[in-house]
Design an enzyme around this catalytic site. Sequence first.
Site, short mmCIF file in Angstrom:
data_model
loop_
_atom_site.label_atom_id
_atom_site.label_comp_id
_atom_site.label_asym_id
_atom_site.label_seq_id
_atom_site.Cartn_x
_atom_site.Cartn_y
_atom_site.Cartn_z
N GLY A 237 0.85 0.44 -3.75
CA GLY A 237 0.90 1.53 -2.76
C GLY A 237 -0.24 1.40 -1.79
O GLY A 237 -0.75 0.29 -1.55
N SER A 238 -0.67 2.52 -1.26
CA SER A 238 -1.63 2.48 -0.16
C SER A 238 -3.07 2.31 -0.66
O SER A 238 -3.39 2.62 -1.82
CB SER A 238 -1.53 3.76 0.66
N GLU B 75 -2.32 -2.98 -6.24
CA GLU B 75 -1.85 -3.79 -5.12
C GLU B 75 -1.73 -2.89 -3.91
O GLU B 75 -1.00 -1.90 -3.94
CB GLU B 75 -0.49 -4.40 -5.44
N CYS C 55 4.23 -4.63 3.32
CA CYS C 55 2.77 -4.77 3.23
C CYS C 55 2.33 -6.09 3.83
O CYS C 55 1.19 -6.22 4.26
CB CYS C 55 2.32 -4.66 1.79
P1 NAD Z 1 1.29 5.76 -1.54
O1 NAD Z 1 -0.01 5.24 -2.00
O2 NAD Z 1 1.29 6.93 -0.64
O3 NAD Z 1 2.23 6.15 -2.78
C1 NAD Z 1 2.43 5.29 -3.87
C2 NAD Z 1 2.64 6.12 -5.12
O4 NAD Z 1 1.45 6.83 -5.42
C3 NAD Z 1 3.75 7.17 -4.99
O5 NAD Z 1 4.42 7.25 -6.21
C4 NAD Z 1 2.97 8.45 -4.72
O6 NAD Z 1 3.63 9.61 -5.16
C5 NAD Z 1 1.72 8.22 -5.54
N1 NAD Z 1 0.59 8.98 -5.01
C6 NAD Z 1 0.17 9.02 -3.73
N2 NAD Z 1 -0.91 9.81 -3.62
C7 NAD Z 1 -1.18 10.28 -4.87
C8 NAD Z 1 -2.15 11.15 -5.41
N3 NAD Z 1 -3.09 11.70 -4.64
N4 NAD Z 1 -2.11 11.43 -6.74
C9 NAD Z 1 -1.17 10.88 -7.54
N5 NAD Z 1 -0.21 10.05 -7.08
C10 NAD Z 1 -0.21 9.75 -5.76
O7 NAD Z 1 2.04 4.51 -0.85
P2 NAD Z 1 3.40 4.54 0.01
O8 NAD Z 1 3.12 5.23 1.29
O9 NAD Z 1 4.53 4.98 -0.83
O10 NAD Z 1 3.64 2.99 0.28
C11 NAD Z 1 3.17 2.29 1.38
C12 NAD Z 1 1.91 1.53 1.04
O11 NAD Z 1 2.17 0.62 -0.01
C13 NAD Z 1 1.38 0.70 2.19
O12 NAD Z 1 -0.02 0.85 2.26
C14 NAD Z 1 1.73 -0.71 1.80
O13 NAD Z 1 0.90 -1.71 2.35
C15 NAD Z 1 1.59 -0.65 0.32
N6 NAD Z 1 2.34 -1.72 -0.31
C16 NAD Z 1 1.64 -2.71 -0.93
C17 NAD Z 1 2.34 -3.78 -1.48
C18 NAD Z 1 1.61 -4.89 -2.21
O14 NAD Z 1 2.26 -5.58 -2.99
N7 NAD Z 1 0.34 -5.09 -1.98
C19 NAD Z 1 3.72 -3.84 -1.38
C20 NAD Z 1 4.40 -2.80 -0.73
C21 NAD Z 1 3.70 -1.74 -0.20
#
Ligand code: NAD
Length: 482
Positions: free
Chosen positions: A226-227, A249, A283
């Site tokens: 995620g982010s 990641e 990503c």
């Molecule tokens: P995100 O971090 O907002 O969410 C990912 C997960 O974390 C979700 O399930 C969300 O509900 C949970 N989450 C978010 N904030 C939280 C908190 N405060 N407490 C508990 N859980 C929480 O990411 P997104 O917006 O869904 O995805 C996009 C991001 O993912 C981009 O930054 C992208 O670069 C990254 N990404 C990375 C890869 C990789 O392999 N490196 C691949 C795809 C996407």
Amino acid sequence: MTGPLNSGDCFIDGQWVTGEGAPFQKTCPASGEVVWTGRAASTAQVGHAVKVARAAFDTWGRTDQPVRRAVLERYAAELLRRKDPMALAISRDMGKLLKEASIEVDTMVAKISISIKAQSERAGEHSLPTEFGHLDLSHRPHGVMAVFGPYNFPGHLPNGHIVPALLAGNTCVFKASELAPSVAPLMMDAFEAAGLPPGCVNLIQGGRETGGNLIAADINGLLFTGSEHTSRMFHRFFAGRPEVILALEMGGNNPLIIWEPTDVEAATEIAIQSAYLTTGQRCSCARRLILPKGRFGDLVVESIAERARHLAIGPWNDDAAFMGPLVSAHAAAQAVAFQSKLIADGARAVLPLEQKDKNHGFVSAGLIDMSDAAPMDEEMFGPLLQVYRAGDIDQAIALANATRFGLAGGLVCDDLPTWERVKGRLRAGILNLNRPTVGASGQMPFGGPGASGNFRPGAYYAADYCAWPQASQVGDPVQSFE
Ligand code: NAD
């Protein structure tokens, strides 16, 4: 088709249960229709899911590897049987074009055989004869893994953690992305049909609060994609607890260098794929384009702008479209706001990224000249490519490295010594020559340094973080001297 694809909430201990937390829904960013309604898991349900995963670990963790493999091979077949509804679920939740969502499901299926190979190569059982007997290397599972995925690959990326985790003998509690919740129940359905014992994989739905409850529960590992922001927050949360394995990641601010000599048209195509595929919601998408100063660079900018201006944009079921919408109208507004900030700081829109209307996620592809602007080292998760110009290749490499991230990068150039120079100096975990930055191979590790992760690359190397090594010296039988 109208209406939600399903209304199942949570899958805990092999049972479908209604969430007892807050209700939420997801609308399709292309049509605005509600495509998922349900409830988040309550705090008690999250705790229960972790508890049953721990109980299931007792048996699954000691199950023979061939048995685990056989279950996962059946899971692959069950995924394939569900390919159409899974692709549809992904498309309608996040607007991803159906043709791309179908490939996502294929990738999920392919993940099983790749993970089996990776597991035996990187984390299998190995024995080496010695003068006293032999050395035995085996790998043991951690226990209960919390799995989080991003919305942009809501099936493939959690699957990329869950499959190697199960193969290694762990059990999982998976919190689906609240922005793309529909595909996860179909994955559970496939696991159930494959005969995975109850409790080995559990699904909870919900947003941040649910995620917070999961990381606070008694888990042995956090497998997160995620982010950067969320990841850092989780990393702080687990500070001082080295016994919990964290595989984080994160995102990138990825550079693509196009350098002479090369064919402008071919380079344009690589840039278009790199920056705008999946509407920039990958990503590994290129965010920064680095070109030489002078006529060649000008030609590349003109060529990309011309091609980007005519990219077909449409809903998920439009076969001719190159880009679908962003995940939500809110994400589209954020993309426009990011661009406005760059312009306020001196950037010039060669081709502005525009939101088509306020109620949907559709945006056009943007190209922005950063020559006179202050760079902003943030990931913008949409189709906006920033153009930088360099006097020579060393300056281009320095510009490419001017980021705290390190996920992906690329060079388009026909001169091999230039590639060698870039390859040795550009800090990116995925670094391609004359190929788009997107579309990584599952046969390779995936991840990068800096703010892109915590050095626990996924894909082929996921086996590494799913098990811990146990080294044994095994002596020959002790002789009796009587
Ligand atoms: P995100 O971090 O907002 O969410 C990912 C997960 O974390 C979700 O399930 C969300 O509900 C949970 N989450 C978010 N904030 C939280 C908190 N405060 N407490 C508990 N859980 C929480 O990411 P997104 O917006 O869904 O995805 C996009 C991001 O993912 C981009 O930054 C992208 O670069 C990254 N990404 C990375 C890869 C990789 O392999 N490196 C691949 C795809 C996407």
